[in-house]
Design a protein around this motif. Structure first.
Motif, PDB file in Angstrom:
ATOM      1  N   ASP A   1      -3.082  -3.112  -1.879  1.00  0.00           N
ATOM      2  CA  ASP A   1      -1.989  -4.019  -1.532  1.00  0.00           C
ATOM      3  C   ASP A   1      -2.376  -5.491  -1.587  1.00  0.00           C
ATOM      4  O   ASP A   1      -1.550  -6.362  -1.315  1.00  0.00           O
ATOM      5  CB  ASP A   1      -1.434  -3.679  -0.147  1.00  0.00           C
ATOM      6  N   SER A   2      -3.617  -5.800  -1.934  1.00  0.00           N
ATOM      7  CA  SER A   2      -3.997  -7.211  -2.057  1.00  0.00           C
ATOM      8  C   SER A   2      -5.113  -7.367  -3.079  1.00  0.00           C
ATOM      9  O   SER A   2      -5.930  -6.470  -3.279  1.00  0.00           O
ATOM     10  CB  SER A   2      -4.439  -7.789  -0.710  1.00  0.00           C
ATOM     11  N   ALA A   3      -5.142  -8.518  -3.721  1.00  0.00           N
ATOM     12  CA  ALA A   3      -6.190  -8.860  -4.683  1.00  0.00           C
ATOM     13  C   ALA A   3      -6.225 -10.379  -4.824  1.00  0.00           C
ATOM     14  O   ALA A   3      -5.215 -11.060  -4.586  1.00  0.00           O
ATOM     15  CB  ALA A   3      -5.937  -8.209  -6.038  1.00  0.00           C
TER      16      ALA A   3
ATOM     17  N   ALA B   1       0.828  -1.200   0.000  1.00  0.00           N
ATOM     18  CA  ALA B   1       0.000   0.000   0.000  1.00  0.00           C
ATOM     19  C   ALA B   1       0.867   1.258   0.000  1.00  0.00           C
ATOM     20  O   ALA B   1       1.993   1.257   0.507  1.00  0.00           O
ATOM     21  CB  ALA B   1      -0.922  -0.003   1.222  1.00  0.00           C
ATOM     22  N   ALA B   2       0.325   2.316  -0.602  1.00  0.00           N
ATOM     23  CA  ALA B   2       0.982   3.627  -0.601  1.00  0.00           C
ATOM     24  C   ALA B   2      -0.066   4.677  -0.923  1.00  0.00           C
ATOM     25  O   ALA B   2      -1.160   4.362  -1.420  1.00  0.00           O
ATOM     26  CB  ALA B   2       2.123   3.667  -1.611  1.00  0.00           C
ATOM     27  N   HIS B   3       0.251   5.944  -0.646  1.00  0.00           N
ATOM     28  CA  HIS B   3      -0.656   7.036  -0.983  1.00  0.00           C
ATOM     29  C   HIS B   3      -0.660   7.221  -2.496  1.00  0.00           C
ATOM     30  O   HIS B   3       0.395   7.312  -3.137  1.00  0.00           O
ATOM     31  CB  HIS B   3      -0.199   8.326  -0.295  1.00  0.00           C
ATOM     32  N   ALA B   4      -1.859   7.284  -3.072  1.00  0.00           N
ATOM     33  CA  ALA B   4      -1.965   7.340  -4.527  1.00  0.00           C
ATOM     34  C   ALA B   4      -1.457   8.641  -5.107  1.00  0.00           C
ATOM     35  O   ALA B   4      -1.123   8.707  -6.307  1.00  0.00           O
ATOM     36  CB  ALA B   4      -3.415   7.116  -4.948  1.00  0.00           C
ATOM     37  N   GLY B   5      -1.394   9.711  -4.295  1.00  0.00           N
ATOM     38  CA  GLY B   5      -0.923  10.993  -4.800  1.00  0.00           C
ATOM     39  C   GLY B   5       0.459  11.351  -4.324  1.00  0.00           C
ATOM     40  O   GLY B   5       1.287  11.858  -5.078  1.00  0.00           O
ATOM     41  N   ARG B   6       0.761  11.068  -3.045  1.00  0.00           N
ATOM     42  CA  ARG B   6       2.024  11.516  -2.459  1.00  0.00           C
ATOM     43  C   ARG B   6       3.198  10.628  -2.867  1.00  0.00           C
ATOM     44  O   ARG B   6       4.264  11.114  -3.247  1.00  0.00           O
ATOM     45  CB  ARG B   6       1.901  11.544  -0.931  1.00  0.00           C
ATOM     46  N   ASN B   7       3.060   9.309  -2.772  1.00  0.00           N
ATOM     47  CA  ASN B   7       4.196   8.420  -3.055  1.00  0.00           C
ATOM     48  C   ASN B   7       3.742   7.119  -3.733  1.00  0.00           C
ATOM     49  O   ASN B   7       4.068   6.023  -3.282  1.00  0.00           O
ATOM     50  CB  ASN B   7       4.946   8.094  -1.772  1.00  0.00           C
ATOM     51  N   PRO B   8       2.990   7.194  -4.844  1.00  0.00           N
ATOM     52  CA  PRO B   8       2.492   5.968  -5.478  1.00  0.00           C
ATOM     53  C   PRO B   8       3.620   5.052  -5.957  1.00  0.00           C
ATOM     54  O   PRO B   8       3.436   3.836  -6.041  1.00  0.00           O
ATOM     55  CB  PRO B   8       1.667   6.486  -6.656  1.00  0.00           C
ATOM     56  N   GLN B   9       4.787   5.631  -6.258  1.00  0.00           N
ATOM     57  CA  GLN B   9       5.898   4.828  -6.756  1.00  0.00           C
ATOM     58  C   GLN B   9       6.410   3.835  -5.707  1.00  0.00           C
ATOM     59  O   GLN B   9       7.048   2.830  -6.047  1.00  0.00           O
ATOM     60  CB  GLN B   9       7.043   5.735  -7.234  1.00  0.00           C
ATOM     61  N   GLU B  10       6.101   4.105  -4.455  1.00  0.00           N
ATOM     62  CA  GLU B  10       6.526   3.187  -3.405  1.00  0.00           C
ATOM     63  C   GLU B  10       5.531   2.043  -3.203  1.00  0.00           C
ATOM     64  O   GLU B  10       5.831   1.090  -2.472  1.00  0.00           O
ATOM     65  CB  GLU B  10       6.727   3.952  -2.089  1.00  0.00           C
ATOM     66  N   GLY B  11       4.389   2.147  -3.807  1.00  0.00           N
ATOM     67  CA  GLY B  11       3.397   1.093  -3.699  1.00  0.00           C
ATOM     68  C   GLY B  11       3.611   0.001  -4.733  1.00  0.00           C
ATOM     69  O   GLY B  11       4.367   0.171  -5.707  1.00  0.00           O
TER      70      GLY B  11
ATOM     71  N   GLY C   1      -9.782  -0.741  -3.062  1.00  0.00           N
ATOM     72  CA  GLY C   1     -10.370   0.014  -1.971  1.00  0.00           C
ATOM     73  C   GLY C   1     -10.487   1.471  -2.332  1.00  0.00           C
ATOM     74  O   GLY C   1     -10.825   1.808  -3.481  1.00  0.00           O
ATOM     75  N   PRO C   2     -10.207   2.370  -1.399  1.00  0.00           N
ATOM     76  CA  PRO C   2     -10.331   3.807  -1.663  1.00  0.00           C
ATOM     77  C   PRO C   2      -9.448   4.254  -2.833  1.00  0.00           C
ATOM     78  O   PRO C   2      -8.361   3.718  -3.058  1.00  0.00           O
ATOM     79  CB  PRO C   2      -9.855   4.446  -0.344  1.00  0.00           C
ATOM     80  N   ASN C   3      -9.927   5.247  -3.555  1.00  0.00           N
ATOM     81  CA  ASN C   3      -9.200   5.712  -4.736  1.00  0.00           C
ATOM     82  C   ASN C   3      -7.833   6.307  -4.412  1.00  0.00           C
ATOM     83  O   ASN C   3      -6.978   6.407  -5.299  1.00  0.00           O
ATOM     84  CB  ASN C   3     -10.027   6.768  -5.481  1.00  0.00           C
TER      85      ASN C   3
END
Length: 402
Positions: free
Chosen positions: A265-267, A215-225, A258-260
């Motif tokens: 982190d799972s599927a 999981a990661a923030h979709a706007g702040r650090n998506p590259q870490e997700g 989950g939330p946009n």
């Protein structure tokens, strides 16, 4: 065409006169969806009472535990209903296995719960064709066989399981155990309305592939997700591309997300595969594992596979063909035209054939629209199929083989 002897005629008429319709109406009036343990227990009790009329010991066998992956990726243990088993004359020179299932696809809260006559001779109801009618035919044919002079030559196991409609994971071990050393097997799935039997069948495997990302923030650090949903979608496309004439693939569902504003982190990807041959099954499993390895590497995720090929392919080998031809010839003696075609469906006949035992798995009465609220039984075919079964068993007893 071999004509009927006087003794055979007497045996077949006894089979045809059995109270099959009354039994079907009684058994189908009880909901016995695979997950309805109370309903299955009630039906199993009625079946145990009915089959106690035959010699041998009737027992209820506890179901093996079954694993299931829920939408959160948690592996849960599911309990299934007891299976019915009857063994008669295990030392006889000819040994048969007869199988059916007491479960239906209709849950306890499904609106399809009652029986009605669509027209004279056509009964609509849950499980009428698939396959409480088939169970009544088993009992009628064996009751008639017991009165035949040839009865002592034939031993048999009857297995009525509680989980066929969900793949028989809770009964597969019992089926394999009972199939050992059998001369032949008959399974009582419904024949088509015109009497056609199912010949070759593909295998079937159901898989739940759990994808673990980060999981990661979709706007702040998506590259870490590490987007598990995207990885599962990529895997679905790659598995779908494995389709061929020898393999059907159906990526059926993806759970996850989950939330946009959060990188998921799972599927869980749900996939059904249907290979037409053992070689195609082995190739499909290898290709699936290769695809999962590539997804894990390229998306930097971790994947776990649950499930497997619970129904091996059922090709028509020489022994199975001889059994089909025997059933066809018995049908001709009775004035019935019996043919068979390959089908895309699967059943317990797949598992029996994988044990090296020839099996015809659509010996049940004629019917149609199974797995729907339009399911129907052609009532005249109860007596027809009871006679066919009894004659088939008599001829196997006479031959000592198929």
């Amino acid at each position: 065409m071999v004509s009927l002897t006087a003794t055979e005629n007497t045996t077949l008429e006894r089979a045809a006169d059995a109270p099959m319709l009354a039994q079907v109406e009684k058994w189908a009036a009880i909901n016995s969806g695979t997950g309805n343990l109370a309903g299955l227990k009630a039906v199993a009790g009625l079946l145990a009472d009915a089959f106690a009329a035959l010699p041998g010991e009737v027992r209820l066998v506890a179901a093996d535990p079954v694993e299931s992956v829920d939408s959160a990726g948690t592996v849960n243990i599911i309990q299934r209903g007891d299976h019915l088993h009857l063994r008669v004359r295990p030392a006889a020179p000819v040994q048969l296995l007869l199988t059916g299932h007491m479960d239906t696809v209709f849950a306890a809260d499904h609106p399809f719960q009652t029986l009605k006559w669509l027209e004279d001779g056509v009964l609509n109801g849950p499980g009428t064709a698939d396959m409480k009618a088939g169970i009544s035919v088993i009992l009628a044919a064996l009751t008639a066989l017991e009165a035949s002079p040839l009865a002592g030559r034939v031993g048999y196991d009857v297995m009525i399981n509680s989980d066929e409609e969900t793949g028989s994971q809770a009964s597969a071990r019992l089926i394999a155990e009972l199939a050992k050393g059998k001369t032949a097997a008959l399974t009582y799935e419904p024949a088509l309305p015109d009497g056609t039997l199912a010949g070759a069948r593909p295998g079937s495997g159901n898989f739940s592939i759990i994808v673990h990302g980060r999981a990661a923030h979709a706007g702040r650090n998506p590259q870490e997700g590490r987007n598990a949903l995207l990885a599962a979608a990529d895997l679905a496309l790659r598995l779908g591309a494995l389709k061929s004439d020898a393999l059907k693939v159906n990526p059926a569902k993806i759970d996850g997300g989950g939330p946009n504003n959060i990188v998921p982190d799972s599927a869980i990807l749900r996939v059904n595969m249907r290979p037409s041959t053992p070689d195609a099954m082995a190739a499909a499993e290898a290709a699936m594992r290769d695809a999962i390895a590539a997804i894990s590497r390229e998306h930097d995720v971790h994947c776990h596979i649950h499930g497997g090929f619970n129904r091996p392919p059922k090709p028509l080998d020489a022994a199975a063909t001889r059994l089909f031809e025997l059933v066809r010839d018995c049908g001709a003696t009775l004035g019935l035209k019996i043919g068979w075609n390959a089908t895309g469906g699967v059943c317990d006949g797949n598992n029996i054939a994988a044990c090296g035992v020839p099996v015809v798995d659509t010996m049940g009465p004629r019917g149609g629209a199974i797995h729907s609220s339009d399911e129907f039984l052609i009532v005249d075919s109860l007596a027809e199929r009871a006679r066919l079964s009894a004659l088939t068993m008599i001829r196997i007893a006479e031959r000592g083989t198929v």
